[in-house]
Design a protein around this motif. Structure first.
Motif, mmCIF file in Angstrom:
data_model
loop_
_atom_site.group_PDB
_atom_site.id
_atom_site.type_symbol
_atom_site.label_atom_id
_atom_site.label_comp_id
_atom_site.label_asym_id
_atom_site.label_seq_id
_atom_site.Cartn_x
_atom_site.Cartn_y
_atom_site.Cartn_z
ATOM 1 N N UNK A 117 0.803 -1.218 0.000
ATOM 2 C CA UNK A 117 0.000 0.000 0.000
ATOM 3 C C UNK A 117 0.831 1.259 0.000
ATOM 4 N N UNK A 118 2.058 1.188 -0.493
ATOM 5 C CA UNK A 118 2.934 2.361 -0.536
ATOM 6 C C UNK A 118 2.809 3.062 -1.879
ATOM 7 N N UNK A 119 2.664 4.384 -1.861
ATOM 8 C CA UNK A 119 2.526 5.128 -3.114
ATOM 9 C C UNK A 119 3.906 5.566 -3.623
ATOM 10 N N UNK A 120 3.915 6.298 -4.744
ATOM 11 C CA UNK A 120 5.180 6.684 -5.383
ATOM 12 C C UNK A 120 6.020 7.588 -4.489
ATOM 13 N N UNK A 121 5.366 8.423 -3.704
ATOM 14 C CA UNK A 121 6.130 9.315 -2.835
ATOM 15 C C UNK A 121 6.875 8.523 -1.759
ATOM 16 N N UNK A 122 6.249 7.452 -1.297
ATOM 17 C CA UNK A 122 6.912 6.620 -0.293
ATOM 18 C C UNK A 122 8.066 5.842 -0.914
ATOM 19 N N UNK A 123 7.890 5.408 -2.163
ATOM 20 C CA UNK A 123 8.983 4.753 -2.872
ATOM 21 C C UNK A 123 10.148 5.723 -3.024
ATOM 22 N N UNK A 124 9.846 6.950 -3.414
ATOM 23 C CA UNK A 124 10.892 7.961 -3.560
ATOM 24 C C UNK A 124 11.575 8.251 -2.228
ATOM 25 N N UNK A 125 10.792 8.215 -1.133
ATOM 26 C CA UNK A 125 11.333 8.479 0.201
ATOM 27 C C UNK A 125 12.357 7.428 0.603
ATOM 28 N N UNK A 126 12.033 6.139 0.417
ATOM 29 C CA UNK A 126 12.971 5.092 0.841
ATOM 30 C C UNK A 126 14.191 5.050 -0.078
ATOM 31 N N UNK A 127 14.013 5.364 -1.353
ATOM 32 C CA UNK A 127 15.168 5.437 -2.250
ATOM 33 C C UNK A 127 16.124 6.536 -1.811
ATOM 34 N N UNK A 128 15.565 7.656 -1.385
ATOM 35 C CA UNK A 128 16.392 8.753 -0.898
ATOM 36 C C UNK A 128 17.085 8.379 0.410
ATOM 37 N N UNK A 129 16.353 7.681 1.281
ATOM 38 C CA UNK A 129 16.906 7.280 2.566
ATOM 39 C C UNK A 129 18.169 6.437 2.395
ATOM 40 N N UNK A 130 18.150 5.521 1.438
ATOM 41 C CA UNK A 130 19.292 4.615 1.252
ATOM 42 C C UNK A 130 20.299 5.160 0.255
ATOM 43 N N UNK A 131 20.076 6.376 -0.247
ATOM 44 C CA UNK A 131 21.040 7.014 -1.131
ATOM 45 C C UNK A 131 21.016 6.516 -2.561
ATOM 46 N N UNK A 132 19.843 6.048 -3.006
ATOM 47 C CA UNK A 132 19.728 5.546 -4.382
ATOM 48 C C UNK A 132 18.824 6.413 -5.255
ATOM 49 N N UNK A 133 18.466 7.589 -4.784
ATOM 50 C CA UNK A 133 17.566 8.427 -5.577
ATOM 51 C C UNK A 133 18.210 8.796 -6.918
ATOM 52 N N UNK A 134 19.529 8.913 -6.949
ATOM 53 C CA UNK A 134 20.208 9.236 -8.194
ATOM 54 C C UNK A 134 20.318 8.066 -9.161
ATOM 55 N N UNK A 135 20.067 6.843 -8.651
ATOM 56 C CA UNK A 135 20.159 5.648 -9.503
ATOM 57 C C UNK A 135 18.807 4.977 -9.666
#
Length: 347
Positions: A117-135
């Motif tokens: 039940x996670x939306x795109x903003x939550x996906x973007x949040x966890x990617x940023x948390x682990x330092x993968x937003x650029x990849x």
């Protein structure tokens, strides 16, 4: 983490046993009376050599294996009976991540996010948390091992867990990524109130990030305590860094000191312990044996040996770990010898 000074226990293992049959039909014991506590709101380091039972214990907590006997309690529910009540409150990365190689990191997480039940903003949040937003837009097949590990951690965070279980999350990470992972675990604890269990072989990193440490050996827990408590059990060392280590060692040995030569970051050094005849040790023979720095300095300078540096090094988690494992080995050897004697006398 504490209530009235005592830790509030979120998960408890009590005398858990688990064995498997090998391909040759032999019985292999993975957990042998495993007992462990996980305090709420803590980062817990789970330490032990390969094959010690760490991963089996984590799998039992997650409902991936069923113990032969013993009890596991999590969030007030007994397991495995209450697994469905606690599963939604736990996120995990066990034995490495597995994603679709042809999809991007973001696409993989979006598919998983639909299950939680996670939306795109939550996906973007966890990617940023682990330092993968650029990849995020890169294909998973092109990720390095460290990036794959971090995407696995991001996937474990999608369910917004209260308890995060990570099996060797620092495997394959470069030094900068290890530092990022360390800060992430602290952030999850401090800002999101998450309880984190992390198994690792990198003792220095576990010491830096953990509040509580459990040491496992041969399927049993041999240490289960807070990091400050464990470190207080270790022995600090007087380290003397000197150009002429041979002469310095001879001088100190002549006065009853034990001086062990080593190679330090700036050259030769000696790790010095007090003589057994030291009055301070006679008063407390079981107490710390760290040598008196001023006395060591006087003895050396009287013989024209001038140290470059003299300092007290506190015990590290590695010191405590090695001491605990050696003590457990010695206890097992003594038990085996006693059993053999009883067998001989019985026959």
């Amino acid at each position: 983490m504490t209530t009235g000074g005592a830790p509030e226990i979120l998960v408890r293992f009590d005398q858990v046993h688990k064995s498997f049959r090998t391909a040759r039909g032999r019985r292999q014991v993975a957990l042998d009376g495993f007992s462990m506590s996980i305090p709420r709101g803590a980062v817990v380091g789970l330490l032990g050599p390969n094959g010690s039972g760490k991963t089996t214990a984590l799998k039992a907590l997650l409902g991936l294996v069923r113990p032969d006997r013993g009890t596991i309690t999590a969030f007030g529910h007994g397991l495995p009976a209450g697994q469905r009540f606690v599963a939604r409150r736990m996120g995990a990365l066990i034995e490495g991540p597995a994603f679709t190689g042809s999809l991007t990191g973001e696409h993989n997480l979006r598919l998983l996010g639909e299950l939680h039940g996670a939306d795109r903003s939550e996906v973007a949040d966890v990617l940023s948390l682990v330092g993968l937003d650029g990849a995020a837009k890169r294909s998973y097949s092109g990720y390095s091992l460290g990036m794959k590990q971090r995407l696995g951690v991001a996937a474990a965070l999608l369910s917004r867990p209260d308890l995060l279980v990570l099996d060797e999350p620092m495997n394959g990470l470069d030094p900068e990524a290890v530092r990022h992972m360390r800060e992430l675990l602290k952030q999850l604890r401090d800002e999101r109130g998450m309880t984190v269990v992390v198994s690792s072989h990198i003792l220095a990193e576990v010491e830096l990030v953990s509040d509580w440490v459990t040491i496992v050996r041969n399927g049993r827990v041999i240490c289960d305590a807070s990091v400050p408590e464990l470190l207080s059990q270790g022995t600090s060392r007087l380290v003397v860094r000197v150009h002429d280590a041979v002469t310095a060692q001879s001088v100190l040995a002549g006065h009853g000191y034990t001086a062990v030569p080593a190679t330090g970051p700036t050259g030769p050094e000696l790790q010095v312990a007090s003589p057994v005849s030291d009055p301070k040790r006679s008063e407390d023979p079981d107490g710390p044996d760290t040598a008196d720095g001023s006395e060591v300095l006087r003895l050396l300078t009287d013989r024209a040996v001038y140290p470059r540096e003299l300092l007290i090094e506190s015990a590290s988690l590695e010191d405590v770990y090695v001491a605990a494992v050696r003590a457990a080995d010695a206890a097992d050897a003594a038990d085996a010898a006693t059993a053999q004697q009883e067998l001989r006398h019985g026959s």
